[in-house]
Design an enzyme around this catalytic site. Sequence first.
Site, PDB file in Angstrom:
ATOM      1  N   CYS A 182     105.455  35.198  28.283  1.00 33.39           N
ATOM      2  CA  CYS A 182     104.926  34.659  27.044  1.00 33.39           C
ATOM      3  C   CYS A 182     105.638  35.320  25.870  1.00 33.39           C
ATOM      4  CB  CYS A 182     103.416  34.855  26.946  1.00 33.39           C
ATOM      5  SG  CYS A 182     102.691  33.719  25.720  1.00 33.39           S
ATOM      6  N   LYS A 189      93.604  28.751  31.068  1.00 30.84           N
ATOM      7  CA  LYS A 189      93.417  29.983  30.297  1.00 30.84           C
ATOM      8  C   LYS A 189      92.618  29.631  29.042  1.00 30.84           C
ATOM      9  CE  LYS A 189      96.015  33.693  28.038  1.00 30.84           C
ATOM     10  NZ  LYS A 189      97.359  34.225  27.776  1.00 30.84           N
ATOM     11  N   LYS A 209      91.721  32.220  33.892  1.00 28.25           N
ATOM     12  CA  LYS A 209      91.591  33.408  33.062  1.00 28.25           C
ATOM     13  C   LYS A 209      90.728  33.099  31.850  1.00 28.25           C
ATOM     14  CE  LYS A 209      94.363  36.823  30.547  1.00 28.25           C
ATOM     15  NZ  LYS A 209      95.659  37.222  30.032  1.00 28.25           N
ATOM     16  N   SER A 267      90.692  42.312  30.399  1.00 26.32           N
ATOM     17  CA  SER A 267      90.469  43.616  29.765  1.00 26.32           C
ATOM     18  C   SER A 267      89.032  43.822  29.290  1.00 26.32           C
ATOM     19  CB  SER A 267      91.435  43.775  28.586  1.00 26.32           C
ATOM     20  OG  SER A 267      91.233  42.730  27.647  1.00 26.32           O
TER      21      SER A 267
HETATM   22 ZN   LIG Z   1     100.891  34.639  24.639  1.00 25.24          ZN
END
Ligand SMILES: [Zn+2]
Length: 327
Positions: free
Chosen positions: A119, A198, A251, A277
Site C-alpha cells: 500500500c 477491509k 480486516k 492493532s
Molecule cells: Zn493504505
Amino acid sequence: MFPTHRPRRLRKTAPLRRMVRENVLTTSDLIYPLFAVPGTSIAHEVRSMPGVYQLSVDKIVEEAKEVYDLGIPSIILFGIPEDKDVEATGAWHDCGMVQKAATAVKEAVPDLVVIADTCLCEYTSHGHCGYLEVGDLTGRVLNDPTLELLKKTAVSQAKAGADIIAPSGMMDGFVQAIRAGLDEAGFEETPILSYAAKYASAYYGPFRDAADSAPQFGDRRTYQMDPANAREAIREIELDIAEGADMLMVKPALAYMDVIYRVKEATNLPVAAYNVSGEYAMVKAAALNGWIDEQRVVMETLIGFKRAGADLILTYHAKEAARWLQG
Ligand SMILES: [Zn+2]
C-alpha cells in the site's frame, strides 16, 4: 427427550473434550506483522501496543529468526520510510524499507514466508493510500492512477524476495493490476493475498502510531468499506477472485466474525483474518490492569476466528500464542 440426550456426557473429561473438539489452533495458522524503520539497532516500542516494536532491518532479522524458531510460518512486513512524498517513493523504490527487510530476512531465514503489505499510505506525505487530485483535502484517492504505483510497488517487493504480495489499499481493480504487473515481470508464481474486505475502522488507531500512517486530513471512507455492510463484502471478494486473488482477507476480525463466516461460505480460497492493532491494544490494556486473564482471552479469540472460518490469522499475539501452544 430428557434424560435420553445429555450433551454433558461428551464434556465429562479433558480427553473426551479433546476427541470431539471441532476446531484447532496451531502455530501454522499464524502470521506475525513487523514494522521496518531506517537505521540500525533500533527497537522502538509502539506506545499504544505494548510488546510491539518498530525495528531496524538488523533487528527485524533477529525477530524473524525467533518467529521461525517458534514454528510460525510467516511474517508480514510494513515499512516506515525516512521521507514521505506525494509519489509514495518509499513504497516502490528498490531501497524501500519493505524491500530491504524482505531481502535481509530471506537471506537469513529462507524458509520463513515473507508477505509484503502493498500500500502507499505509509509513504505518502498526506497519509492516504494513493494519488490525490492537487488541492484535494478530503482524501478522495484517484483510483486508476494509483493502480500504476501499486503495480510498481508489488514488482519491486517481489524482486526483493517477498513470497506473497498483499495489497491493502482497497482500490478497485488492484488485484488485476498487480497480477498483470507481476506476470509481466516474471513473477507469475508469486501469490496475491488480497485485503478483499477491509473496513473503515476505528480499530486501526494504534497501527497508525506503529506505521506512522494516519491521514493528514479527510478519512478513508471513500475506499474502505462501510462497517454496516456484509453483502458488499461478498461482492468485493467475488471481484478479487475474478481478478486472480489467491487468498482473501477480512480486516478487522473481532467485530467482523460474521463477515469471516460469510466469506468462507462463499469461496474455496484460503481466508485470512486480521486481528488488528486496536483489538490487540484493548486486550493488552485490560491485561496490564489485571482485569482479564490475557492468555485465556487471546486463545479464545483466536479459536473464535478459526470457528468463524479463518484459515490464517494475522495477529500481534502470534509469538505469545505460539509459546502458549507449546505449553
Ligand atoms: Zn493504505
